[in-house]
Design a protein around this motif. Sequence first.
Motif, PDB file in Angstrom:
ATOM      1  N   LYS A  43       0.824  -1.213   0.000  1.00 22.27           N
ATOM      2  CA  LYS A  43       0.000   0.000   0.000  1.00 22.27           C
ATOM      3  C   LYS A  43       0.856   1.259   0.000  1.00 22.27           C
ATOM      4  CE  LYS A  43      -3.827  -2.360   0.398  1.00 22.27           C
ATOM      5  NZ  LYS A  43      -4.775  -2.462  -0.743  1.00 22.27           N
ATOM      6  N   GLY A  44       0.206   2.390  -0.227  1.00 25.56           N
ATOM      7  CA  GLY A  44       0.890   3.666  -0.167  1.00 25.56           C
ATOM      8  C   GLY A  44       1.125   4.107   1.262  1.00 25.56           C
ATOM      9  N   PRO A  45       2.044   5.032   1.441  1.00 23.57           N
ATOM     10  CA  PRO A  45       2.315   5.553   2.782  1.00 23.57           C
ATOM     11  C   PRO A  45       1.105   6.303   3.335  1.00 23.57           C
ATOM     12  CG  PRO A  45       4.060   6.143   1.212  1.00 23.57           C
ATOM     13  CD  PRO A  45       2.907   5.634   0.412  1.00 23.57           C
ATOM     14  N   GLU A  46       1.052   6.378   4.673  1.00 23.29           N
ATOM     15  CA  GLU A  46      -0.004   7.128   5.362  1.00 23.29           C
ATOM     16  C   GLU A  46       0.638   8.036   6.397  1.00 23.29           C
ATOM     17  OE1 GLU A  46      -3.631   4.481   6.358  1.00 23.29           O
ATOM     18  OE2 GLU A  46      -1.909   3.114   6.239  1.00 23.29           O
ATOM     19  N   TRP A  47       0.270   9.293   6.363  1.00 27.13           N
ATOM     20  CA  TRP A  47       0.789  10.300   7.303  1.00 27.13           C
ATOM     21  C   TRP A  47       0.127  10.102   8.647  1.00 27.13           C
ATOM     22  CZ3 TRP A  47      -0.480  14.511  10.315  1.00 27.13           C
ATOM     23  CH2 TRP A  47       0.436  15.588  10.405  1.00 27.13           C
ATOM     24  N   MET A  48       0.914   9.804   9.677  1.00 25.50           N
ATOM     25  CA  MET A  48       0.344   9.521  11.000  1.00 25.50           C
ATOM     26  C   MET A  48       0.339  10.756  11.890  1.00 25.50           C
ATOM     27  SD  MET A  48       2.201   5.906  11.794  1.00 25.50           S
ATOM     28  CE  MET A  48       1.231   5.557  13.254  1.00 25.50           C
ATOM     29  N   GLY A  49       1.456  11.469  11.883  1.00 21.88           N
ATOM     30  CA  GLY A  49       1.585  12.620  12.759  1.00 21.88           C
ATOM     31  C   GLY A  49       3.005  13.126  12.767  1.00 21.88           C
ATOM     32  N   ILE A  50       3.198  14.311  13.347  1.00 24.57           N
ATOM     33  CA  ILE A  50       4.509  14.921  13.388  1.00 24.57           C
ATOM     34  C   ILE A  50       4.754  15.551  14.752  1.00 24.57           C
ATOM     35  CG2 ILE A  50       4.629  15.362  10.898  1.00 24.57           C
ATOM     36  CD1 ILE A  50       3.768  18.248  11.426  1.00 24.57           C
ATOM     37  N   ILE A  51       6.022  15.730  15.073  1.00 29.65           N
ATOM     38  CA  ILE A  51       6.399  16.390  16.326  1.00 29.65           C
ATOM     39  C   ILE A  51       7.557  17.333  16.061  1.00 29.65           C
ATOM     40  CG2 ILE A  51       7.983  14.515  17.020  1.00 29.65           C
ATOM     41  CD1 ILE A  51       7.023  15.110  19.945  1.00 29.65           C
ATOM     42  N   TYR A  52       7.539  18.480  16.736  1.00 29.75           N
ATOM     43  CA  TYR A  52       8.646  19.425  16.653  1.00 29.75           C
ATOM     44  C   TYR A  52       9.441  19.278  17.944  1.00 29.75           C
ATOM     45  CZ  TYR A  52      11.190  23.724  15.553  1.00 29.75           C
ATOM     46  OH  TYR A  52      12.167  24.625  15.242  1.00 29.75           O
ATOM     47  N   PRO A  53      10.587  18.618  17.896  1.00 31.02           N
ATOM     48  CA  PRO A  53      11.334  18.353  19.133  1.00 31.02           C
ATOM     49  C   PRO A  53      11.738  19.601  19.903  1.00 31.02           C
ATOM     50  CG  PRO A  53      12.126  16.958  17.348  1.00 31.02           C
ATOM     51  CD  PRO A  53      11.212  17.962  16.724  1.00 31.02           C
ATOM     52  N   GLY A  54      11.804  20.733  19.220  1.00 23.02           N
ATOM     53  CA  GLY A  54      12.206  21.958  19.896  1.00 23.02           C
ATOM     54  C   GLY A  54      11.273  22.347  21.037  1.00 23.02           C
TER      55      GLY A  54
END
Lengths: 119, 111
Positions: A43-54
Amino acid sequence: EVQLVQSGAEVKKPGESLKISCKGSGYSFTSYWIGWVRQMPGKGPEWMGIIYPGDSDTRYSPSFQGQVTISADKSISTAYLQWSSLKASDTAMYYCARLYAESQPFDYWGQGTLVTVSS
Amino acid sequence: QSALTQPASVSGSPGQSITISCTGTSSDVGAYNYVSWYQQHPGKAPKLMIYDVSNRPSGVSNRFSGSKSGNTASLTISGLQAEDEADYYCSSYTSSSTPVVFGGGTKLTVL
């Protein structure tokens, strides 16, 4: 050289918890977002979430909100993806990847962590 | 079903050119110039090939080019080489609650 190195493959049973990691190097870890992407077999990729470590600002796709937790420890340049209760449907390859902003592409990717959930 | 529609497969002979389409809507591809293309070889992580519709990251061959018209983006690979055989995925920023959507992927076969 920018590198994202992920933890190794995992085999778990339904209901178990899991935390996988992604260690960044070769750049300022606190100046870029880290995203998590699921890819199920064929299957194609799926965007789960992101984090800004700063500042630990975290954003989730509604499809994954409440199902996983994204975190980061900037002191060791490492981001995490965790589950409290795995399901068989969580079986997939999970990639971490770097991005400069939410609208920007994933420019560097980790090698992937294969998670297999089976009784 | 993926948010962006790509053909399942395309093929071409070495030296030829091929184009892969990526059709979205007025909420994603048609709304923003934030279309990206990724190449993925079997068992490997995706690699960014095109960003912001038509820009190439440093180190990506100029045989790869991107364009957009309306709600459809395209990736063109000229002078096909055996090493280009891979899966290709498009992605777009979107105004929906999930900021980025991907296509279902196109398998490129170099004959």
